[in-house]
Design a protein around this motif. Structure first.
Motif, PDB file in Angstrom:
ATOM      1  N   TYR A  28       0.842  -1.197   0.000  1.00  0.00           N
ATOM      2  CA  TYR A  28       0.000   0.000   0.000  1.00  0.00           C
ATOM      3  C   TYR A  28       0.877   1.248   0.000  1.00  0.00           C
ATOM      4  N   THR A  29       0.389   2.320  -0.620  1.00  0.00           N
ATOM      5  CA  THR A  29       1.054   3.614  -0.509  1.00  0.00           C
ATOM      6  C   THR A  29       0.658   4.239   0.824  1.00  0.00           C
ATOM      7  N   VAL A  30       1.646   4.805   1.528  1.00  0.00           N
ATOM      8  CA  VAL A  30       1.416   5.408   2.835  1.00  0.00           C
ATOM      9  C   VAL A  30       2.171   6.732   2.907  1.00  0.00           C
ATOM     10  N   THR A  31       1.998   7.445   3.998  1.00  0.00           N
ATOM     11  CA  THR A  31       2.722   8.699   4.197  1.00  0.00           C
ATOM     12  C   THR A  31       4.146   8.409   4.661  1.00  0.00           C
ATOM     13  N   ALA A  32       5.010   9.406   4.521  1.00  0.00           N
ATOM     14  CA  ALA A  32       6.413   9.229   4.859  1.00  0.00           C
ATOM     15  C   ALA A  32       6.624   8.941   6.339  1.00  0.00           C
ATOM     16  N   ASN A  33       5.706   9.378   7.179  1.00  0.00           N
ATOM     17  CA  ASN A  33       5.879   9.170   8.621  1.00  0.00           C
ATOM     18  C   ASN A  33       5.303   7.846   9.123  1.00  0.00           C
ATOM     19  N   HIS A  34       4.808   7.015   8.214  1.00  0.00           N
ATOM     20  CA  HIS A  34       4.359   5.676   8.613  1.00  0.00           C
ATOM     21  C   HIS A  34       5.554   4.905   9.159  1.00  0.00           C
ATOM     22  N   GLU A  35       5.373   4.203  10.270  1.00  0.00           N
ATOM     23  CA  GLU A  35       6.503   3.573  10.953  1.00  0.00           C
ATOM     24  C   GLU A  35       7.207   2.499  10.119  1.00  0.00           C
ATOM     25  N   LYS A  36       6.514   1.913   9.153  1.00  0.00           N
ATOM     26  CA  LYS A  36       7.129   0.873   8.331  1.00  0.00           C
ATOM     27  C   LYS A  36       7.234   1.288   6.861  1.00  0.00           C
ATOM     28  N   ALA A  37       7.152   2.591   6.615  1.00  0.00           N
ATOM     29  CA  ALA A  37       7.212   3.087   5.232  1.00  0.00           C
ATOM     30  C   ALA A  37       8.618   2.943   4.656  1.00  0.00           C
ATOM     31  N   LYS A  38       8.672   2.544   3.380  1.00  0.00           N
ATOM     32  CA  LYS A  38       9.935   2.489   2.659  1.00  0.00           C
ATOM     33  C   LYS A  38       9.792   3.276   1.360  1.00  0.00           C
ATOM     34  N   LYS A  39      10.758   4.125   1.096  1.00  0.00           N
ATOM     35  CA  LYS A  39      10.690   4.980  -0.087  1.00  0.00           C
ATOM     36  C   LYS A  39      10.881   4.167  -1.363  1.00  0.00           C
ATOM     37  N   ALA A  40      10.067   4.461  -2.367  1.00  0.00           N
ATOM     38  CA  ALA A  40      10.136   3.771  -3.657  1.00  0.00           C
ATOM     39  C   ALA A  40      10.244   4.819  -4.762  1.00  0.00           C
ATOM     40  N   VAL A  41      11.198   4.618  -5.665  1.00  0.00           N
ATOM     41  CA  VAL A  41      11.448   5.593  -6.731  1.00  0.00           C
ATOM     42  C   VAL A  41      11.600   4.864  -8.063  1.00  0.00           C
ATOM     43  N   LEU A  42      10.954   5.390  -9.086  1.00  0.00           N
ATOM     44  CA  LEU A  42      11.130   4.898 -10.450  1.00  0.00           C
ATOM     45  C   LEU A  42      10.945   6.037 -11.441  1.00  0.00           C
ATOM     46  N   ASP A  43      11.476   5.861 -12.628  1.00  0.00           N
ATOM     47  CA  ASP A  43      11.220   6.755 -13.764  1.00  0.00           C
ATOM     48  C   ASP A  43      10.426   5.987 -14.801  1.00  0.00           C
ATOM     49  N   TYR A  44       9.527   6.661 -15.486  1.00  0.00           N
ATOM     50  CA  TYR A  44       8.867   6.026 -16.619  1.00  0.00           C
ATOM     51  C   TYR A  44       8.815   6.984 -17.796  1.00  0.00           C
ATOM     52  N   LYS A  45       8.709   6.427 -18.963  1.00  0.00           N
ATOM     53  CA  LYS A  45       8.549   7.210 -20.188  1.00  0.00           C
ATOM     54  C   LYS A  45       7.556   6.492 -21.092  1.00  0.00           C
ATOM     55  N   MET A  46       6.558   7.216 -21.565  1.00  0.00           N
ATOM     56  CA  MET A  46       5.584   6.622 -22.474  1.00  0.00           C
ATOM     57  C   MET A  46       6.191   6.555 -23.873  1.00  0.00           C
ATOM     58  N   ILE A  47       6.159   5.359 -24.461  1.00  0.00           N
ATOM     59  CA  ILE A  47       6.728   5.212 -25.798  1.00  0.00           C
ATOM     60  C   ILE A  47       5.677   5.186 -26.888  1.00  0.00           C
ATOM     61  N   ALA A  48       4.506   4.705 -26.555  1.00  0.00           N
ATOM     62  CA  ALA A  48       3.430   4.621 -27.546  1.00  0.00           C
ATOM     63  C   ALA A  48       2.104   4.490 -26.802  1.00  0.00           C
ATOM     64  N   ARG A  49       1.011   4.709 -27.532  1.00  0.00           N
ATOM     65  CA  ARG A  49      -0.315   4.613 -26.902  1.00  0.00           C
ATOM     66  C   ARG A  49      -1.376   4.310 -27.941  1.00  0.00           C
ATOM     67  N   THR A  50      -2.472   3.751 -27.469  1.00  0.00           N
ATOM     68  CA  THR A  50      -3.689   3.639 -28.261  1.00  0.00           C
ATOM     69  C   THR A  50      -4.728   4.494 -27.545  1.00  0.00           C
ATOM     70  N   GLU A  51      -5.974   4.280 -27.863  1.00  0.00           N
ATOM     71  CA  GLU A  51      -7.016   5.079 -27.217  1.00  0.00           C
ATOM     72  C   GLU A  51      -7.120   4.775 -25.729  1.00  0.00           C
ATOM     73  N   ASP A  52      -6.880   3.530 -25.336  1.00  0.00           N
ATOM     74  CA  ASP A  52      -7.088   3.160 -23.932  1.00  0.00           C
ATOM     75  C   ASP A  52      -5.911   2.423 -23.286  1.00  0.00           C
ATOM     76  N   LEU A  53      -4.797   2.257 -24.009  1.00  0.00           N
ATOM     77  CA  LEU A  53      -3.614   1.600 -23.457  1.00  0.00           C
ATOM     78  C   LEU A  53      -2.371   2.426 -23.753  1.00  0.00           C
ATOM     79  N   SER A  54      -1.381   2.308 -22.859  1.00  0.00           N
ATOM     80  CA  SER A  54      -0.103   2.994 -23.075  1.00  0.00           C
ATOM     81  C   SER A  54       1.039   2.019 -22.834  1.00  0.00           C
TER      82      SER A  54
END
Length: 238
Positions: free
Chosen positions: A121-147
């Motif tokens: 689950y996503t939680v706030t930074a002050n949650h006692e068991k929170a761990k930071k997660a980082v990623l980058d994304y880039k959209m390369i192509a898309r249709t009307e309802d998918l990317s």
């Protein structure tokens, strides 16, 4: 099962993990990938006794693509250090529902894993068991309802890409755990580990392996020319 070897030497084994196979033994009792690889090495090299193969990182059971294993304890220790220092470049392809608001950005969340439910689950930074997660994304192509996205991990949290993309409003196609409102039971999750790049732990040379997603399977088939390297897209983002 035929095992697709992407790179191998005396220290490392890089392979393509099939979808829907657990990386290591779990409570289901199903055949696991680590045991399959050990058995394959035992047969191919006629090794007596137990075969050593160190697990460096993991992929979720339904996810396929590139994985690296260590064939010696020295390589295992050094690869674990690379993981700890976030010195292994890991890229994924993902097909998501909808179109992200930003075509390219960095996502940062704090995550908490409920081990009893095996859900993150996503939680706030002050949650006692929170761990930071980082990623980058880039959209390369898309249709009307998918990317189609290229995703680069900077941290290795459980279910990280699945949770973060869902929190961003674009759950991954086929993901029943983090996109159950838009996906149907039985659909295969469209998340694929397509690149690993790191310095060899012994030889000190750069190792880079690519593994395209299964182009014959929907929704990957929508962009099969892209996976083959055709078209006018800048494939350096892979």
């Amino acid at each position: 099962m035929e095992i697709s070897v992407l790179y191998e030497d005396n220290h490392l084994l890089l392979v393509e993990k099939p979808v829907n196979i657990p990386v290591q033994a779990d409570r289901t009792g199903d055949n696991d990938f680590l045991s399959m690889l050990k058995q394959d090495l035992k047969i191919r090299y006629q090794k007596p006794g137990n075969v050593f193969l160190g697990l460096v990182h993991r992929l979720d059971r339904p996810v396929g693509g590139t994985m690296v294993f260590a064939k010696t304890s020295k390589a295992a220790s050094r690869m674990s250090d690379l993981v700890r220092r976030q010195a292994i470049e890991r890229k994924y392809m993902a097909v998501v529902r909808g179109v992200p608001i930003q075509a390219e950005t960095k996502l940062e969340h704090y995550l908490f894993k409920n081990t009893r439910k095996n859900k993150v689950y996503t939680v706030t930074a002050n949650h006692e068991k929170a761990k930071k997660a980082v990623l980058d994304y880039k959209m390369i192509a898309r249709t009307e309802d998918l990317s189609l996205l290229s995703v680069q991990l900077h941290t290795g949290r459980p279910h990280q890409i699945r949770v973060q993309l869902s929190a961003n409003g674009t759950p991954i196609f086929g993901d029943q755990k983090y996109g159950q409102k838009v996906n149907r039971p039985g659909q295969q999750i469209a998340l694929w580990a397509n690149l690993l790049r790191f310095e060899h732990p012994v030889k000190k040379e750069m190792i880079e392996v690519h593994c395209p997603p299964p182009e014959e399977r929907y929704p990957w088939s929508v962009w099969k020319d892209i996976h083959k390297g055709k078209g006018n897209l800048n494939l350096a983002i892979y």
